[in-house]
Design an enzyme around this catalytic site. Structure first.
Site, PDB file in Angstrom:
ATOM      1  N   GLU A 201       4.689  -4.439  -1.525  1.00 11.93           N
ATOM      2  CA  GLU A 201       4.723  -4.329  -2.992  1.00 11.93           C
ATOM      3  C   GLU A 201       5.551  -5.437  -3.643  1.00 11.93           C
ATOM      4  O   GLU A 201       5.964  -5.316  -4.784  1.00 11.93           O
ATOM      5  CB  GLU A 201       5.264  -2.952  -3.437  1.00 11.93           C
ATOM      6  CG  GLU A 201       4.744  -1.765  -2.648  1.00 11.93           C
ATOM      7  CD  GLU A 201       3.239  -1.541  -2.776  1.00 11.93           C
ATOM      8  OE1 GLU A 201       2.569  -2.294  -3.491  1.00 11.93           O
ATOM      9  OE2 GLU A 201       2.742  -0.593  -2.138  1.00 11.93           O
ATOM     10  N   ARG A 247       4.501 -15.532  -7.622  1.00 12.62           N
ATOM     11  CA  ARG A 247       3.094 -15.572  -8.028  1.00 12.62           C
ATOM     12  C   ARG A 247       3.006 -16.076  -9.465  1.00 12.62           C
ATOM     13  O   ARG A 247       3.683 -15.560 -10.358  1.00 12.62           O
ATOM     14  CB  ARG A 247       2.542 -14.148  -7.918  1.00 12.62           C
ATOM     15  CG  ARG A 247       1.058 -14.020  -8.124  1.00 12.62           C
ATOM     16  CD  ARG A 247       0.561 -12.634  -7.733  1.00 12.62           C
ATOM     17  NE  ARG A 247       0.957 -11.594  -8.658  1.00 12.62           N
ATOM     18  CZ  ARG A 247       0.116 -10.724  -9.213  1.00 12.62           C
ATOM     19  NH1 ARG A 247      -1.175 -10.760  -8.928  1.00 12.62           N
ATOM     20  NH2 ARG A 247       0.558  -9.793 -10.031  1.00 12.62           N
ATOM     21  N   GLY A 264     -15.393  -8.658 -13.775  1.00 10.14           N
ATOM     22  CA  GLY A 264     -16.010  -7.848 -14.821  1.00 10.14           C
ATOM     23  C   GLY A 264     -17.200  -8.509 -15.505  1.00 10.14           C
ATOM     24  O   GLY A 264     -17.791  -7.933 -16.420  1.00 10.14           O
ATOM     25  N   ASP A 340      -4.640  -9.241  -3.675  1.00 11.21           N
ATOM     26  CA  ASP A 340      -5.009  -8.388  -2.550  1.00 11.21           C
ATOM     27  C   ASP A 340      -6.294  -8.927  -1.932  1.00 11.21           C
ATOM     28  O   ASP A 340      -7.259  -9.215  -2.652  1.00 11.21           O
ATOM     29  CB  ASP A 340      -5.259  -6.953  -3.016  1.00 11.21           C
ATOM     30  CG  ASP A 340      -3.972  -6.185  -3.265  1.00 11.21           C
ATOM     31  OD1 ASP A 340      -2.963  -6.475  -2.599  1.00 11.21           O
ATOM     32  OD2 ASP A 340      -3.978  -5.282  -4.129  1.00 11.21           O
ATOM     33  N   ASP A 455       2.282   3.448   0.218  1.00 12.17           N
ATOM     34  CA  ASP A 455       0.967   3.800  -0.320  1.00 12.17           C
ATOM     35  C   ASP A 455       0.968   5.168  -0.997  1.00 12.17           C
ATOM     36  O   ASP A 455       0.288   5.360  -2.012  1.00 12.17           O
ATOM     37  CB  ASP A 455      -0.077   3.812   0.801  1.00 12.17           C
ATOM     38  CG  ASP A 455      -0.207   2.458   1.447  1.00 12.17           C
ATOM     39  OD1 ASP A 455      -0.909   1.610   0.883  1.00 12.17           O
ATOM     40  OD2 ASP A 455       0.420   2.229   2.500  1.00 12.17           O
TER      41      ASP A 455
END
Length: 519
Positions: A201, A247, A264, A340, A455
């Protein structure tokens, strides 16, 4: 025609993770999640990376593989289950391809018999290709394939702690144990111990850099806001030489953000729309507010055109970002986009093709592509920084894993870890210098690490299969307690029977050795 070289370096980082799903349900949550991700993301990504490696391309991306996902991709039970899943996918595609009965779908929609037949023929071919890939390349699991890519220098491997715990909330002894065992696990699988990690995470607590330095970790990932938004250089943390890479959200969010991104687009395959007879996904996104039963059929050519558009767009964004950030800091800048792995193929069907085209297009456009290790070697490192407590979750703090919604799980974790450490300490002290491992103590720690997986609170906080997540947290807590109780009350035989029973479901991390738990 190649464009003029821009300053600096671009790094693509992918984080591959799923919780331990083997032996814990099939559908709607459980092993199906593993097999879907494997078929849609891991198989095509491996195909892309092997193709680029065969062309002699080096340092194309930095790939995080958590020990819990590699355990499943190497596990004989999972390999067998995956083979059956792929064969079943091919059968479902065949059913769609030979469909004769009307489905009651409206004309021009994705679920008319004509549209489904056309879709089924393509899907049948794709399933056949996946089966052939899997049968010829994956029979011994993912590790031999990944090792080839690491040895070739095509990817840099990032590791992580066993079972993906939220480290800032974990007892320091268990935190150290999970990290060291996780790095050793990668060393055994890949004959290569990672120098960098993707912390679960991207979670950080002040002082963790000293744990990293002691474990031989030289660099790790954080989210952009942890570096106060300035991610243009890696930054040594505190007084250590351990470098945090951040990031770049401006670049990363171009692809995928909480609100928007390429997947999308109207031309791409719709993730949420199923044909209920075959379980296939035959529709394109069509439009944001279009009902599932009104979505248009998937059109590969239309999607292909959109991929090219989005590759060109992203290349332009990266070029401009490198130029502007290099000007701003007065030296060549480093830009990191991180995602991811499961986005590419599982959530965004066209993602692997986009990745392959992107990794060819960037060098053509004058962008130097390299790994995080390449960035260190090339000196993309700035002045030391103090990092705040942070993560890449909502709010960029710890609320997803430590908020009111999951207070019960936090309390459960604390209680189970305390019980486990006390029991294991006593068991190991009792054995003294006795040779060999203590399989009971090993299984207690194995179940404890599965209990504290990040998780479960994530799924509860996000209301994504929250009941399953709570069930799993309590199941592993029960296992750890049950074995501990038997051992603590002097029933060694019962403890051994229980440990063996739980190990049949949770036999991952076979090399985990309780004797290495820090005293």
């Amino acid at each position: 025609m190649s464009q003029e070289q821009v300053p600096g370096q671009f790094t693509l980082v992918l984080h591959t993770h799923l919780p331990w799903l083997a032996h814990h349900g099939r559908w709607p949550v459980g092993e199906e999640w593993l097999y879907q991700s494997w078929a849609a993301a891991y198989l095509p990504l491996m195909r892309v990376l092997r193709t680029l490696a065969a062309e002699g391309r080096r340092g194309v991306l930095t790939l995080g593989m958590t020990p819990v996902v590699t355990a499943q991709l190497d596990d004989p039970y999972c390999l067998d289950g995956m083979h059956r899943w792929l064969a079943n996918w091919q059968l479902r595609a065949l059913e769609a391809a030979t469909l004769r009965t009307p489905t009651g779908a409206g004309a021009g929609t994705a679920t008319t018999p004509e549209a489904l037949r056309e879709f089924g023929i393509r899907e049948y071919d794709e399933a056949g290709r996946a089966l052939e890939d899997f049968s010829t390349l994956w029979r011994h699991g993912a590790s031999p394939l990944l090792r080839q890519l690491i040895d070739a220098g095509t990817v840099e491997l990032l590791g992580g702690p066993l079972a993906h715990p939220f480290q800032p909330l974990l007892n320091p002894r268990l935190r150290e144990f999970a990290l060291r065992e996780g790095l050793a696990d990668a060393g055994q699988r890949f004959a290569h111990t990672p120098k960098g990690i993707w912390a679960p995470e991207c979670a950080y607590a002040p002082g963790m850099e000293h744990d990293y330095a002691a474990a031989g970790v030289g660099h790790f990932m954080v989210d952009g806001p942890s570096l106060h938004g300035d991610t243009t250089l890696g930054r040594p943390v505190g007084t250590t030489g351990v470098v945090a890479f951040g990031r770049d959200l401006q670049v990363s969010y171009r692809v995928w953000s909480p609100k928007s991104g390429y997947p999308g687009h109207a031309a791409y395959r719709d993730f949420h729309t199923y044909d209920h007879l075959t379980g296939l996904k035959p529709a394109r996104v069509t439009g944001r507010n279009v009902d599932s039963d009104a979505k248009a059929p998937y059109d590969p050519q239309r999607a292909d055109n959109a991929i090219d558009t989005h590759v060109a767009d992203f290349v332009g964004v990266v070029r401009q970002r490198l130029i502007s950030e290099s000007q701003r800091i007065g030296r060549p800048a480093h830009v990191v986009a991180a995602f991811d792995t499961e986005l590419f193929g599982h959530w965004w069907y066209e993602g692997p093709i986009w990745l392959e085209r992107l990794l060819r297009a960037l060098p053509e456009a004058g962008v130097r592509v390299g790994t995080l290790s390449d960035a260190l070697s090339a000196g993309y490192v700035g002045t030391p920084v103090e990092l705040p407590p942070s993560s890449w979750g909502s709010g960029k703090d710890w609320q997803v894993w430590d908020g009111e919604q999951v207070a019960d799980i936090v309390a459960l974790n604390t209680e189970v870890v305390d019980t486990a450490l006390t029991t294991v300490d006593k068991a190991l002290a009792h054995r003294g210098a006795a040779p060999g491992r203590d399989v009971v103590a090993d299984q207690i720690l194995r179940e404890t690490l599965l209990t504290v997986s990040s998780d479960w609170p994530f799924m509860v906080s996000k209301d994504s299969a929250a009941d399953y997540a709570r069930y799993r947290a309590h199941l592993h807590a029960h296992a750890a307690r049950e074995i501990s109780d038997a051992l603590a009350s002097g029933r060694r035989d019962a403890a051994e029977r229980l440990a063996a029973g739980w190990n049949r479901a949770d036999g991952l991390f076979g090399a985990l050795d309780a004797r290495r738990l820090p005293r």
